[in-house]
Design an enzyme around this catalytic site. Sequence first.
Site, PDB file in Angstrom:
ATOM      1  N   THR A 141      32.184  42.086 -33.723  1.00 38.20           N
ATOM      2  CA  THR A 141      31.907  40.728 -34.282  1.00 38.20           C
ATOM      3  C   THR A 141      30.921  40.517 -35.311  1.00 38.20           C
ATOM      4  O   THR A 141      29.792  41.039 -35.244  1.00 38.20           O
ATOM      5  CB  THR A 141      31.228  40.113 -32.973  1.00 38.20           C
ATOM      6  OG1 THR A 141      32.127  40.299 -31.684  1.00 38.20           O
ATOM      7  CG2 THR A 141      31.131  38.579 -33.020  1.00 38.20           C
ATOM      8  N   LYS A 199      36.368  33.409 -32.369  1.00 40.70           N
ATOM      9  CA  LYS A 199      35.520  34.243 -31.466  1.00 40.70           C
ATOM     10  C   LYS A 199      34.154  33.531 -31.412  1.00 40.70           C
ATOM     11  O   LYS A 199      33.538  32.956 -30.095  1.00 40.70           O
ATOM     12  CB  LYS A 199      34.975  35.618 -32.059  1.00 40.70           C
ATOM     13  CG  LYS A 199      33.815  36.362 -31.562  1.00 40.70           C
ATOM     14  CD  LYS A 199      34.184  37.140 -30.204  1.00 40.70           C
ATOM     15  CE  LYS A 199      32.845  37.592 -29.535  1.00 40.70           C
ATOM     16  NZ  LYS A 199      32.978  38.134 -28.233  1.00 40.70           N
ATOM     17  N   LYS A 216      23.391  36.419 -30.793  1.00 41.32           N
ATOM     18  CA  LYS A 216      23.803  36.989 -32.121  1.00 41.32           C
ATOM     19  C   LYS A 216      25.235  36.054 -32.357  1.00 41.32           C
ATOM     20  O   LYS A 216      25.301  35.785 -33.421  1.00 41.32           O
ATOM     21  CB  LYS A 216      24.251  38.480 -31.806  1.00 41.32           C
ATOM     22  CG  LYS A 216      25.217  38.991 -33.105  1.00 41.32           C
ATOM     23  CD  LYS A 216      25.867  40.298 -32.694  1.00 41.32           C
ATOM     24  CE  LYS A 216      26.840  40.562 -33.923  1.00 41.32           C
ATOM     25  NZ  LYS A 216      27.767  41.719 -33.581  1.00 41.32           N
TER      26      LYS A 216
HETATM   27  P1  NAD Z   1      26.729  49.274 -29.641  1.00 39.27           P
HETATM   28  O1  NAD Z   1      25.294  49.427 -30.472  1.00 39.27           O
HETATM   29  O2  NAD Z   1      26.685  49.939 -28.091  1.00 39.27           O
HETATM   30  O3  NAD Z   1      27.567  50.436 -30.425  1.00 39.27           O
HETATM   31  C1  NAD Z   1      27.625  50.275 -31.994  1.00 39.27           C
HETATM   32  C2  NAD Z   1      27.892  51.722 -32.361  1.00 39.27           C
HETATM   33  O4  NAD Z   1      27.952  51.710 -33.540  1.00 39.27           O
HETATM   34  C3  NAD Z   1      26.929  52.475 -31.968  1.00 39.27           C
HETATM   35  O5  NAD Z   1      27.058  53.871 -31.041  1.00 39.27           O
HETATM   36  C4  NAD Z   1      26.056  52.945 -33.324  1.00 39.27           C
HETATM   37  O6  NAD Z   1      25.585  54.304 -33.275  1.00 39.27           O
HETATM   38  C5  NAD Z   1      27.328  52.995 -34.024  1.00 39.27           C
HETATM   39  N1  NAD Z   1      27.057  52.782 -35.304  1.00 39.27           N
HETATM   40  C6  NAD Z   1      25.924  52.248 -36.065  1.00 39.27           C
HETATM   41  N2  NAD Z   1      26.169  52.255 -37.389  1.00 39.27           N
HETATM   42  C7  NAD Z   1      27.210  52.999 -37.661  1.00 39.27           C
HETATM   43  C8  NAD Z   1      27.599  53.745 -38.784  1.00 39.27           C
HETATM   44  N3  NAD Z   1      27.330  53.452 -40.073  1.00 39.27           N
HETATM   45  N4  NAD Z   1      28.861  54.238 -38.715  1.00 39.27           N
HETATM   46  C9  NAD Z   1      29.094  54.881 -37.582  1.00 39.27           C
HETATM   47  N5  NAD Z   1      28.624  54.269 -36.384  1.00 39.27           N
HETATM   48  C10 NAD Z   1      27.693  53.458 -36.508  1.00 39.27           C
HETATM   49  O7  NAD Z   1      27.403  47.849 -29.611  1.00 39.27           O
HETATM   50  P2  NAD Z   1      28.451  47.634 -28.602  1.00 39.27           P
HETATM   51  O8  NAD Z   1      28.108  46.560 -27.494  1.00 39.27           O
HETATM   52  O9  NAD Z   1      29.668  48.516 -28.357  1.00 39.27           O
HETATM   53  O10 NAD Z   1      29.012  46.408 -29.724  1.00 39.27           O
HETATM   54  C11 NAD Z   1      29.783  46.534 -30.746  1.00 39.27           C
HETATM   55  C12 NAD Z   1      30.368  45.207 -31.075  1.00 39.27           C
HETATM   56  O11 NAD Z   1      31.173  44.692 -30.268  1.00 39.27           O
HETATM   57  C13 NAD Z   1      29.405  44.522 -31.745  1.00 39.27           C
HETATM   58  O12 NAD Z   1      29.883  43.696 -32.992  1.00 39.27           O
HETATM   59  C14 NAD Z   1      29.317  43.239 -30.584  1.00 39.27           C
HETATM   60  O13 NAD Z   1      28.905  42.134 -31.100  1.00 39.27           O
HETATM   61  C15 NAD Z   1      30.705  43.431 -30.129  1.00 39.27           C
HETATM   62  N6  NAD Z   1      30.857  42.901 -28.622  1.00 39.27           N
HETATM   63  C16 NAD Z   1      30.127  43.386 -27.714  1.00 39.27           C
HETATM   64  C17 NAD Z   1      30.260  42.834 -26.321  1.00 39.27           C
HETATM   65  C18 NAD Z   1      29.457  43.614 -25.311  1.00 39.27           C
HETATM   66  O14 NAD Z   1      29.610  42.789 -24.232  1.00 39.27           O
HETATM   67  N7  NAD Z   1      28.750  44.695 -25.514  1.00 39.27           N
HETATM   68  C19 NAD Z   1      31.281  42.001 -26.313  1.00 39.27           C
HETATM   69  C20 NAD Z   1      32.198  41.614 -27.083  1.00 39.27           C
HETATM   70  C21 NAD Z   1      31.906  42.035 -28.479  1.00 39.27           C
END
Ligand code: NAD
Length: 293
Positions: free
Chosen positions: A87, A162, A237
Amino acid sequence: MKIGFIGLGNMGAPMATNLAKAGHEVTGFDTADVTIEGVTMASSAAEAASGRDVVITMLPNGKILRAVADEIIPAMAPGTGFVDCSTVDVESARAVAEKAAAAGLLPVDAPVSGGVGGAAGGTLTFMAGGSAEAFAKAEPLFGIMGQKAVHCGDPGAGQAAKICNNMILGATMIVTCEAFALADKLGLDRQKMFDVVSTSSGYSWSMNAYCPAPGIGPQSPADNDYKPGFAADLMLKDLRLSQQAAEAVDADTPLGQAAMRLYAQFVENEDGLGRDFSAMLPRFEKRSREGDK
Ligand code: NAD
């Protein structure tokens, strides 16, 4: 297919596992040291992206997406699908899609709804923006990681869908919680309130499917001491992204703005950090019309 998967956090890890379980060859990369079932880890994002049919990213925000895109786009062969499921702000989604298309790639912005449970169960909903050709390339993978994918339009349209959806969700959750707290003070039983509203014109997903009152309606984070679920800081966010977009296109969104301010107050100055976004109900319970009791 050969798939590269970059960003293997709470959402990305189970999504990548589901692709591997379905028989795809998945190569992953994350800056954190992670081990994912069925996924071969690469030593850089470019290595994970090189020689794949489709590369998927699932990253925290637009700034990180732009940096990762700059690294992986030169490593990908023309015709490769580039599916960003993070997102992010609409502007970053469009900028990345433009660079990818200029390199002959097939970019799609495809943020998801359904949370960690949907990612693990393969029941996410994808909202996608990109060309018909790019969407067609990604569609079989959406069918594995999710249960529904809507092609919303050109690049950025997925992110637009979204943030509009989550602006509605944030505002309806707040007003549902306000209404329960008001009903309490009016001496109206919560179960009766649910029975009426869930079958009347005040019904919504927040009331009917994710009721913020413990012990009322279906099982929800309210029944688990408001452990997320969908964390209030993630709602904040998304509300911030909605207001950033509204400012960019001069759209008047007073309720979206009020919802953003209330979640900011809850997460940054109160006890909302790490709690489910429906924990607005115990927040309102403790307050009087003038503010904190
Ligand atoms: P998270 O923080 O658990 O995962 C993000 C991952 O990206 C981490 O493992 C981090 O180490 C990795 N990362 C960061 N910088 C990086 C880079 N330069 N190269 C490679 N990896 C890198 O977050 P999440 O909960 O998995 O969410 C991911 C996305 O999905 C976000 O944009 C969030 O808004 C969206 N989202 C999350 C949810 C939820 O319920 N968690 C629901 C819908 C959408």
